[in-house]
Design a protein around this motif. Structure first.
Motif, PDB file in Angstrom:
ATOM      1  N   TYR A 279       8.296 -17.758  52.179  1.00 42.49           N
ATOM      2  CA  TYR A 279       8.887 -16.978  52.912  1.00 42.49           C
ATOM      3  C   TYR A 279       8.110 -16.283  54.154  1.00 42.49           C
ATOM      4  CZ  TYR A 279      10.865 -12.343  54.477  1.00 42.49           C
ATOM      5  OH  TYR A 279      11.208 -10.913  55.095  1.00 42.49           O
ATOM      6  N   MET A 343      11.930 -18.380  46.467  1.00 39.68           N
ATOM      7  CA  MET A 343      10.784 -18.828  47.135  1.00 39.68           C
ATOM      8  C   MET A 343       9.669 -18.994  46.200  1.00 39.68           C
ATOM      9  SD  MET A 343      11.811 -18.249  50.572  1.00 39.68           S
ATOM     10  CE  MET A 343      13.515 -18.980  49.964  1.00 39.68           C
ATOM     11  N   THR A 346       5.563 -15.145  49.302  1.00 41.91           N
ATOM     12  CA  THR A 346       5.883 -14.572  50.590  1.00 41.91           C
ATOM     13  C   THR A 346       4.780 -14.382  51.362  1.00 41.91           C
ATOM     14  OG1 THR A 346       5.909 -12.315  49.554  1.00 41.91           O
ATOM     15  CG2 THR A 346       7.740 -13.501  49.105  1.00 41.91           C
TER      16      THR A 346
END
Length: 461
Positions: A279, A343, A346
Motif C-alpha cells: 500500500y 497488504m 504499507t
C-alpha cells in the motif's frame, strides 16, 4: 464515505444543528483531518454500544461519516481539507514547529469566531463534553459556562514526564529528566501562543468567562482537571511511570467498516490475481510537489518488482482511480481495517490513525512523514522493529523508497509487525475509555455494556 453521502452533505448549511438535542448525550468535539475525526467517531460508537447517546461536533465535511456511524452530528466552522488545499506550503514547511504555529494561529482564530455560537446549542442537556485537539478549549469553555462535566481526550501524549520528550522535540537520544520537563513547558507555551487568539480572543469572551493568564491554561495542577484519555496503544508507546493516576492510556479507538464496505469489483479482482501488494498512501496530506512525489512512488513500485495499491487520499498522490497497469491499482481511499490485512506492507505518512491501523493489521510499514506527530510515530515503529528508518519526503528518491520497501519486508520486520498486531488486536480502547469515564464518576454505569472485546482482524490468505 459514499459519493452520494458526500454530495448530500455539501448541500447542508453550516447552521444545521440538531433541533432538539438528545438529553444526557456525550458530546465529542473534534476538528482536523480524517486521522483526527475517525478515532473520535470510533470512541463515540463504543459509548453508544454501552448505552449512551452520542453527538459529534465537527466540521461539515465529516457529516456523512458521523451519520453513517449511527451518531448525531453538529457542525462547526472548520475545514482542514480547504486549509491544506489552498495552503500546501503549510505541509511543506510544517516540520518546523515555529512555522506551523505562526501559520495556523490566525486561521484557528478565524474559525473560532463562530464556534461558541455554533456548538453551544448542541451541548444543551449533555451529560459530558469530550474535547480533543484544537477544540479542547472550546469544549472546556462550554462546560464551564453551562455546568457540564468535561474531559480531554487525545491521540498523542501531552502530559509532562521526565522520561518522555514532547512530540515536537522528540529525539533519538534521551534527554535528562529536567530537560524533558523544560521542553514540555516550552510546548505548552507554544500551544497557548497558537490558540490564544481563538480562546481568549473569541471563545471565552463570547461565553462571558474570565480570560486565561498570559501563560494559558496548560499549567493547571488540579488533579481532576488533569484527567485525560489517551487513545493510542501502550504497546506502541508505553506510558511513563511518572504519569499521574488521572492519565489513562486506553488503547486506540477504531472506526471499523470492513463488515459493511464493498470494494469495487476491479479492486477485488486485482487483489486476487497475485501476491499481496504494498500500500502507498498519504491520507489527508497535501504538498506542492504531489506530482513529483507520485512519480517517485510509481518508479519505486517498478524498481521494487512488487504489486501495489495507491491511495490518492486528499491529494498527496495524483493518479486517476482504477487499474494503472498489471502492477498498480489506484483508489481514492478504502477502510484501513478492510484493506491493510490484504497488504504485504504499507508506505505511509505516519499519522497516528494510519500507523496503528497498519500495526493492528500486523504488517510492516515504511514512513514518509509530512509534519506534526508523524516523525514521532515513525521512530516508535522503527524502535519496535516493525519499520526501517523513516524517509525524508523532501529528498526521497525512487531508489531509496524501493530499498525501504525491501527492508520492511525482511523476515525480522515482518515477524515483529505480526507480533505487535496480535497485541493491539487484543486491546479494546473504546471499552477501556468507557470504563475509565464511569470509574471517574463522569458517566453513570453503562446501561447496555455491549462493547465486548474487539474481534481480531481477518487475516487474509
Amino acid at each position: 464515505m459514499s459519493a452520494s453521502a458526500s454530495a448530500v452533505a455539501a448541500t447542508l448549511p453550516i447552521a444545521a444543528q440538531p433541533t432538539d438535542p438528545t438529553p444526557g448525550a456525550v458530546v465529542i468535539f473534534t476538528v482536523g483531518t480524517q486521522g483526527d475525526a475517525r478515532p473520535c467517531i470510533g470512541l463515540g460508537q463504543s459509548l453508544k454500544r454501552a448505552g449512551y447517546p452520542v453527538r459529534i461536533v465537527t466540521s461539515e465535511n465529516f457529516a456523512p461519516l458521523v451519520r453513517e456511524a449511527g451518531l448525531e452530528f453538529a457542525a462547526i466552522s472548520a475545514d482542514f481539507s480547504d486549509l491544506l488545499t489552498n495552503n500546501p506550503e503549510t505541509v511543506d514547511k510544517a516540520l518546523n514547529p515555529w512555522y506551523l504555529v505562526q501559520h495556523t494561529r490566525a486561521k484557528f482564530a478565524q474559525w473560532a469566531a463562530t464556534w461558541a455560537q455554533e456548538a453551544r446549542p448542541a451541548c444543551k442537556g449533555a451529560a459530558l463534553l469530550v474535547g480533543t485537539g484544537i477544540v479542547t478549549q472550546l469544549a472546556k469553555a462550554i462546560g464551564e459556562a453551562d455546568g457540564i462535566p468535561f474531559i480531554q481526550a487525545h491521540l498523542q501524549p501531552f502530559t509532562p514526564s521526565r522520561k518522555l520528550s514532547p512530540l515536537s522535540f522528540w529525539s533519538e537520544r534521551e534527554f535528562p529528566g529536567a530537560v524533558n520537563m523544560a521542553l514540555f513547558s516550552v510546548m505548552k507555551l507554544l500551544a497557548w501562543y497558537t490558540l490564544k487568539p481563538a480562546v481568549n480572543g473569541a471563545i471565552r469572551p463570547q461565553l462571558k468567562l474570565p480570560l486565561f493568564p498570559w501563560y494559558g491554561p496548560f499549567f493547571d495542577k488540579n488533579p481532576e482537571r488533569m484527567r485525560v484519555l489517551y487513545g493510542y496503544s501502550r504497546h506502541i508507546l508505553p506510558p511513563p511511570d511518572d504519569w499521574p493516576a488521572e492519565v489513562k492510556v486506553t488503547g486506540s479507538w477504531f472506526l471499523d467498516q470492513a463488515d459493511v464496505w464493498q470494494p469495487p469489483q476491479a479492486l477485488a479482482d486485482f487483489l486476487a490475481e497475485g501476491d499481496k501488494p504494498v500500500y502507498f498512501g498519504f491520507g489527508s496530506m497535501l504538498a506542492n510537489n504531489a506530482e513529483a512525489l507520485t512519480q517517485v512512488v510509481l518508479d519505486a513500485v517498478r524498481l521494487s518488482g512488487r504489486r501495489a495499491v495507491l491511495a490518492t487520499g486528499w491529494g498527496g498522490l495524483r493518479c486517476d482511480p482504477g487499474r494503472l497497469n498489471d502492477q498498480v491499482y489506484v483508489i481514492e481511499a478504502a477502510p484501513h481495517d478492510w484493506l491493510f490485512p490484504r497488504m504485504a506492507a504499507t508506505v505511509q505518512h505516519g499519522g497516528a490513525g494510519t500507523t496503528v491501523a497498519a500495526a493492528r493489521a500486523g504488517v510492516p510499514s515504511v514512513f514518509v512523514p509530512f509534519f506534526g506527530d508523524q516523525p514521532f510515530w515513525a521512530r516508535r515503529m522503527h524502535a519496535l522493529g516493525a519499520a526501517p528508518p523513516a524517509l525524508d519526503r523532501r529528498t526521497v528518491t525512487a531508489e531509496q523508497m524501493a530499498q525501504a520497501v525491501a527492508q520492511a519486508l525482511q523476515p525480522e520486520r515482518v515477524r515483529a509487525a505480526a507480533e505487535l498486531g496480535e497485541k493491539i488486536r487484543a486491546e479494546n480502547g473504546g471499552a477501556s475509555a468507557v470504563r475509565a469515564l464511569t470509574e471517574w464518576g463522569l458517566l453513570p454505569p453503562p446501561r447496555l455494556a455491549r462493547d465486548t472485546a474487539a474481534p481480531a482482524l481477518e487475516r487474509v490468505a
